[in-house]
Enzyme design. Structure first.
Site, PDB file in Angstrom:
ATOM      1  N   GLN A 272      -6.323  16.016  12.308  1.00 36.74           N
ATOM      2  CA  GLN A 272      -7.076  14.839  12.754  1.00 36.74           C
ATOM      3  C   GLN A 272      -7.368  14.867  14.250  1.00 36.74           C
ATOM      4  O   GLN A 272      -7.913  13.909  14.789  1.00 36.74           O
ATOM      5  CB  GLN A 272      -6.375  13.549  12.349  1.00 36.74           C
ATOM      6  CG  GLN A 272      -5.078  13.252  13.079  1.00 36.74           C
ATOM      7  CD  GLN A 272      -4.370  12.036  12.485  1.00 36.74           C
ATOM      8  OE1 GLN A 272      -3.794  12.090  11.402  1.00 36.74           O
ATOM      9  NE2 GLN A 272      -4.421  10.907  13.178  1.00 36.74           N
TER      10      GLN A 272
ATOM     11  N   ARG B  17      -0.175   6.609  23.184  1.00 37.45           N
ATOM     12  CA  ARG B  17      -0.971   7.242  24.246  1.00 37.45           C
ATOM     13  C   ARG B  17      -0.872   6.488  25.574  1.00 37.45           C
ATOM     14  O   ARG B  17      -1.269   7.026  26.609  1.00 37.45           O
ATOM     15  CB  ARG B  17      -2.433   7.384  23.820  1.00 37.45           C
ATOM     16  CG  ARG B  17      -2.621   8.439  22.730  1.00 37.45           C
ATOM     17  CD  ARG B  17      -4.073   8.697  22.390  1.00 37.45           C
ATOM     18  NE  ARG B  17      -4.241   9.893  21.586  1.00 37.45           N
ATOM     19  CZ  ARG B  17      -4.455   9.907  20.258  1.00 37.45           C
ATOM     20  NH1 ARG B  17      -4.528   8.777  19.583  1.00 37.45           N
ATOM     21  NH2 ARG B  17      -4.590  11.059  19.607  1.00 37.45           N
TER      22      ARG B  17
ATOM     23  N   GLY C 167       5.169  -1.574  17.895  1.00 33.14           N
ATOM     24  CA  GLY C 167       4.128  -1.755  16.879  1.00 33.14           C
ATOM     25  C   GLY C 167       4.516  -1.041  15.586  1.00 33.14           C
ATOM     26  O   GLY C 167       4.455  -1.619  14.500  1.00 33.14           O
ATOM     27  N   HIS C 168       4.935   0.230  15.714  1.00 33.33           N
ATOM     28  CA  HIS C 168       5.382   0.965  14.520  1.00 33.33           C
ATOM     29  C   HIS C 168       6.566   0.255  13.859  1.00 33.33           C
ATOM     30  O   HIS C 168       6.639   0.131  12.641  1.00 33.33           O
ATOM     31  CB  HIS C 168       5.865   2.374  14.897  1.00 33.33           C
ATOM     32  CG  HIS C 168       4.823   3.275  15.459  1.00 33.33           C
ATOM     33  ND1 HIS C 168       4.823   3.672  16.783  1.00 33.33           N
ATOM     34  CD2 HIS C 168       3.768   3.900  14.886  1.00 33.33           C
ATOM     35  CE1 HIS C 168       3.811   4.485  16.990  1.00 33.33           C
ATOM     36  NE2 HIS C 168       3.149   4.646  15.867  1.00 33.33           N
TER      37      HIS C 168
ATOM     38  N   LYS D  24      -4.574  -2.033  14.926  1.00 32.97           N
ATOM     39  CA  LYS D  24      -5.029  -1.380  16.158  1.00 32.97           C
ATOM     40  C   LYS D  24      -6.060  -0.290  15.831  1.00 32.97           C
ATOM     41  O   LYS D  24      -7.043  -0.119  16.548  1.00 32.97           O
ATOM     42  CB  LYS D  24      -3.798  -0.806  16.861  1.00 32.97           C
ATOM     43  CG  LYS D  24      -4.018   0.328  17.810  1.00 32.97           C
ATOM     44  CD  LYS D  24      -4.387  -0.130  19.184  1.00 32.97           C
ATOM     45  CE  LYS D  24      -4.495   1.031  20.144  1.00 32.97           C
ATOM     46  NZ  LYS D  24      -4.372   2.346  19.595  1.00 32.97           N
ATOM     47  N   ASP D  25      -5.827   0.461  14.749  1.00 32.61           N
ATOM     48  CA  ASP D  25      -6.787   1.470  14.293  1.00 32.61           C
ATOM     49  C   ASP D  25      -7.605   0.853  13.162  1.00 32.61           C
ATOM     50  O   ASP D  25      -7.401   1.137  11.980  1.00 32.61           O
ATOM     51  CB  ASP D  25      -6.059   2.728  13.818  1.00 32.61           C
ATOM     52  CG  ASP D  25      -5.305   3.398  14.950  1.00 32.61           C
ATOM     53  OD1 ASP D  25      -5.942   3.814  15.922  1.00 32.61           O
ATOM     54  OD2 ASP D  25      -4.067   3.472  14.872  1.00 32.61           O
TER      55      ASP D  25
ATOM     56  N   TYR E 283       6.833   9.146  18.238  1.00 33.37           N
ATOM     57  CA  TYR E 283       6.816   8.483  19.542  1.00 33.37           C
ATOM     58  C   TYR E 283       6.670   6.977  19.307  1.00 33.37           C
ATOM     59  O   TYR E 283       5.755   6.325  19.809  1.00 33.37           O
ATOM     60  CB  TYR E 283       5.703   9.030  20.448  1.00 33.37           C
ATOM     61  CG  TYR E 283       6.082   8.917  21.909  1.00 33.37           C
ATOM     62  CD1 TYR E 283       7.013   9.789  22.459  1.00 33.37           C
ATOM     63  CD2 TYR E 283       5.540   7.930  22.721  1.00 33.37           C
ATOM     64  CE1 TYR E 283       7.391   9.672  23.791  1.00 33.37           C
ATOM     65  CE2 TYR E 283       5.915   7.814  24.052  1.00 33.37           C
ATOM     66  CZ  TYR E 283       6.833   8.687  24.573  1.00 33.37           C
ATOM     67  OH  TYR E 283       7.223   8.574  25.883  1.00 33.37           O
TER      68      TYR E 283
ATOM     69  N   GLY F 102      -1.477  -0.157  11.000  1.00 32.93           N
ATOM     70  CA  GLY F 102      -1.722  -1.140  12.062  1.00 32.93           C
ATOM     71  C   GLY F 102      -3.204  -1.470  12.198  1.00 32.93           C
ATOM     72  O   GLY F 102      -4.071  -0.599  12.047  1.00 32.93           O
TER      73      GLY F 102
HETATM   74  O1  PAF Z   1      -2.189   6.112  12.619  1.00 34.08           O
HETATM   75  C1  PAF Z   1      -1.586   7.199  12.691  1.00 34.08           C
HETATM   76  O2  PAF Z   1      -0.577   7.341  13.387  1.00 34.08           O
HETATM   77  C2  PAF Z   1      -2.107   8.392  11.926  1.00 34.08           C
HETATM   78  O3  PAF Z   1      -3.487   8.421  11.928  1.00 34.08           O
HETATM   79  C3  PAF Z   1      -1.558   8.491  10.497  1.00 34.08           C
HETATM   80  C4  PAF Z   1      -2.002   7.307   9.648  1.00 34.08           C
HETATM   81  C5  PAF Z   1      -0.033   8.541  10.534  1.00 34.08           C
HETATM   82  C6  PAF Z   1      -2.065   9.765   9.810  1.00 34.08           C
HETATM   83  O4  PAF Z   1      -1.667  10.902  10.500  1.00 34.08           O
END
Ligand code: PAF
Length: 282
Positions: free
Chosen positions: A62, A188, A37-38, A150-151, A33, A148
């Site tokens: 996760q 999200r 940013g990606h 962001k996380d 998705y 990123g």
């Molecule tokens: O940041 C994310 O989208 C996820 O946590 C990652 C690093 C792809 C691991 O599933």
């Protein structure tokens, strides 16, 4: 760069395709998705590396039992178009059974850094992240990997894991991309209804207020946390889960800001949980 983008499903297909790509390979792990940013991570990898690999995998380990695994947004066709346009060479889209075959029982876990903030709110989350990222590192054998800002805690945890397990991979953390009104880009955001979407600028507004206070000389971390919480509490659609002013390296809550610090928060807009952060004192 190869002529056309290769799409692999099995680990064998991935390894075969990867073996034909030049080094250094830059890896961009994603859950799909994809947004700008990606794509900014893919573009950075494209500039810095001879070849670019991307994974699209909504990693079940996760997500907590009450989280959004089943409704996590997907758009494979759109993702592949964006990746092709951004110059990716190889995309791995494994199934959960390929990543976690029957009998799977090995986990990668970073300890202290995963305790506060997201780790405290989402038990097991980082164990899932580090396990899948370690597997992606093994599968792609990249020389560089891109994540990123962001996380922010995820970035710190992955850096720690990479050092602790001696992965010969350079980790690059890229800046958060924002919408025109300051909302951090996130897959999200698509969950938000129009009213929630408008209210969602509250994270950026709160972080900006604390940053301005810090720039004006405020060093009392409680005052900075208070500046953020006042703005969130004033937004009727927002529900604060946590706010933090923590040491940039240890992620421990600060009393006084003397060096680099991470302002971060998790806020619910309706049922949607959003996170954002600023680094101050750089
Ligand atoms: O940041 C994310 O989208 C996820 O946590 C990652 C690093 C792809 C691991 O599933």
């Amino acid at each position: 760069m190869s002529e056309s983008m290769i799409i692999a499903t099995t680990l064998e297909e991935l390894r075969q395709a990867r073996s034909l790509l030049d080094n250094p390979l830059g890896l961009v792990p994603t859950m799909g998705y994809l947004h700008k940013g990606h794509i900014s991570l893919v573009e950075r990898a494209r500039v810095e590396c001879a070849s670019v690999g991307v994974s699209i995998f909504v990693n079940p380990t996760q997500f907590g039992p009450n989280e959004d695994l089943n409704k996590y947004p997907r758009n494979i066709e759109g993702d592949l178009k964006l990746l092709e346009a951004a110059g990716a060479d190889l995309v791995w889209m494994p199934t959960p059974e390929i990543v976690y075959p029957p009998g799977f029982q090995t986990w990668v876990e970073v300890e202290g850094l995963t305790s506060p903030l997201e780790g405290a709110m989402r038990p097991g989350h980082f164990r899932g992240v580090t396990t899948v990222v370690a597997k992606l590192f093994n599968a792609f054998q990249p020389q560089k990997a891109y994540f990123g800002q962001k996380d922010a805690q995820q970035a710190a945890v992955i850096r720690r894991m990479t050092r602790d397990l001696d992965f010969p991979i350079e980790i690059t953390i890229c800046p958060t991309l924002r919408e025109a009104d300051g909302l951090a880009m996130s897959s999200r955001n698509t969950y938000l209804n129009p009213q929630e979407r408008q209210a969602a600028t509250v994270l950026f507004r709160a972080l900006s207020a604390a940053k301005a206070a810090h720039q004006a000389g405020e060093r009392d971390a409680d005052k900075l946390r208070q500046a953020m919480s006042e703005i969130i509490l004033a937004e009727p659609l927002a529900k604060m889960q946590y706010i933090s002013c923590a040491d940039y390296d240890s992620l421990e809550e600060l009393r006084t800001v003397s060096g680099k610090a991470l302002l971060s928060m998790a806020v619910y807009l309706g049922k949607t949980r959003l996170i954002d952060n600023f680094v101050i004192g750089e």
